[in-house]
Design an enzyme around this catalytic site. Structure first.
Site, short mmCIF file in Angstrom:
data_model
loop_
_atom_site.label_atom_id
_atom_site.label_comp_id
_atom_site.label_asym_id
_atom_site.label_seq_id
_atom_site.Cartn_x
_atom_site.Cartn_y
_atom_site.Cartn_z
N SER A 261 0.61 -1.24 -0.50
CA SER A 261 0.31 -0.23 0.25
C SER A 261 0.78 0.77 0.02
CB SER A 261 -0.90 -0.51 1.30
OG SER A 261 -1.65 1.42 1.54
N HIS B 6 -0.78 -0.96 -4.57
CA HIS B 6 -2.44 -0.87 -3.92
C HIS B 6 -2.36 0.84 -3.50
CE1 HIS B 6 -6.45 -1.65 -2.04
NE2 HIS B 6 -5.35 -0.48 -0.97
N ASP C 218 -4.61 4.43 -2.15
CA ASP C 218 -5.60 4.52 -1.63
C ASP C 218 -5.99 5.85 -1.80
OD1 ASP C 218 -6.63 1.96 0.11
OD2 ASP C 218 -3.98 2.00 0.47
N MET D 23 -8.65 8.98 -1.01
CA MET D 23 -9.68 9.36 0.10
C MET D 23 -9.73 10.79 0.25
SD MET D 23 -7.86 8.29 3.25
CE MET D 23 -6.34 6.20 3.63
N HIS E 257 -7.76 1.52 -4.71
CA HIS E 257 -8.58 1.68 -3.16
C HIS E 257 -9.31 3.63 -3.22
CE1 HIS E 257 -10.14 0.40 0.96
NE2 HIS E 257 -10.89 0.84 0.27
N MET F 2 -11.71 5.67 -1.68
CA MET F 2 -12.84 5.52 -0.17
C MET F 2 -12.95 6.92 -0.08
SD MET F 2 -9.67 4.11 2.22
CE MET F 2 -8.97 3.86 1.31
N MET G 249 -12.22 -5.06 4.04
CA MET G 249 -11.52 -3.66 4.49
C MET G 249 -11.14 -4.77 6.42
SD MET G 249 -10.93 -1.72 3.56
CE MET G 249 -9.59 -1.15 4.59
N GLY H 259 -8.98 4.94 6.48
CA GLY H 259 -8.79 6.13 6.74
C GLY H 259 -7.28 6.18 6.92
N PHE H 260 -6.95 4.65 7.74
CA PHE H 260 -5.54 5.32 8.56
C PHE H 260 -4.74 3.73 8.19
CE2 PHE H 260 -8.90 7.68 10.54
CZ PHE H 260 -7.98 9.55 10.22
N GLY H 261 -3.59 4.31 7.72
CA GLY H 261 -2.48 2.57 7.34
C GLY H 261 -2.02 2.42 8.83
N GLY H 262 -1.79 1.32 9.71
CA GLY H 262 -0.78 1.06 11.48
C GLY H 262 -1.87 0.61 11.44
N ASP I 216 -7.37 -6.06 3.33
CA ASP I 216 -6.74 -4.74 3.52
C ASP I 216 -6.95 -4.03 4.96
OD1 ASP I 216 -5.60 -2.29 3.25
OD2 ASP I 216 -7.68 -2.05 1.65
N GLY I 217 -6.13 -4.19 5.93
CA GLY I 217 -5.75 -3.61 6.82
C GLY I 217 -4.72 -4.34 7.94
N GLY I 218 -3.88 -4.02 8.26
CA GLY I 218 -3.65 -4.92 9.29
C GLY I 218 -2.62 -6.30 8.94
N GLY J 91 0.71 -2.23 4.03
CA GLY J 91 0.98 -1.08 3.94
C GLY J 91 2.15 -0.83 5.07
#
Ligand code: DX5
Ligand code: ZN
Length: 220
Positions: free
Chosen positions: A9, A34, A36, A38, A67, A69, A138, A143-146, A176-178, A198
């Protein structure tokens, strides 16, 4: 053999060294970029927009997985196609006429993706699954990485895989995410095809080696 696709990401890249980080992905075993986007309305954050996407696609040599958002994604479908997008993923929660949106994405020659927020039940895709190229589940709130991975995702992957198989669809499942080495293998065993990562990639000492190890861990 399972060939899991790895999609770093770009949100977690160093924007002051964007070209360097893009070349890193080009020269790694990663499969997709990827990206993002937003709008600060659909999600409580603003990432970057068209000029930055254009700069990325000028250098990126792999599949461009965008992606979005954003609310009202329909008004930008043509622009995303013109900027070199391969896959355009819109949010289920942002599309009142999802079927129409997916047809419009395909009419521009792109693959059509649908992202689901953590609270959205995968069963809602039953009537449209054959029209979707990629479902992006998701595993954090967008909205946020990490952020940390939501464990319930494994069950959602299994349930979605069952819907895809039963409808004889060829839809890919993207997570997508974590995502990290802690959950990657289990996600693929549950039915995932594409893993977005990411922070796990970009905060690593050696991002190229981290991408390679994620690929190896999930290809069996
Ligand atoms: C979150 C984005 C993700 C994010 C993933 O809204 O959609 O793609 O960049 O980052 P990590 O892997 O750090 O959770
Ligand atoms: Zn994303």
């Amino acid at each position: 053999m399972k060939n899991t696709l790895i999609a770093p990401s770009v949100l977690s890249a160093d924007f002051a060294n964007l070209q360097r980080d893009i070349e890193m992905i080009n020269n790694s075993e990663a499969d997709w970029f990827h990206i993002d986007i937003m709008d600060g309305v659909f999600v409580p954050n603003i990432s970057f927009g068209m000029p930055v996407l254009e700069a990325i696609t000028r250098h990126a040599k792999k599949t461009i997985d965008v992606h979005v958002m954003i609310v009202n994604p329909d008004q930008y479908i043509k622009t995303f196609a013109q900027l070199g997008t391969t896959n355009l993923t819109v949010h289920f929660e942002a599309c009142t006429h999802l079927h129409r949106t997916l047809q419009a994405i395909k009419a521009e020659g792109m693959k059509a993706g649908v992202a689901l927020n953590p609270h959205t039940n995968v069963a809602l895709l039953e009537d449209i699954i054959n029209d979707i190229d990629v479902v992006c589940l998701m595993s954090v709130n967008p909205g946020f990485g990490g952020q940390s991975f939501i464990e319930r995702t494994y069950d959602k992957v299994k349930q979605l895989k069952e819907i895809i198989t039963r409808n004889n669809a060829s839809t890919l499942i993207e997570i997508d995410g974590g995502v990290s080495d802690k959950n990657a293998k289990q996600l693929v065993e549950a039915g995932a095809d594409v893993l977005v990562a990411g922070n796990y990639v970009f905060r690593a000492q050696d991002p190229v080696a981290t991408i390679a190890s994620l690929k190896k861990l999930t290809s069996f």
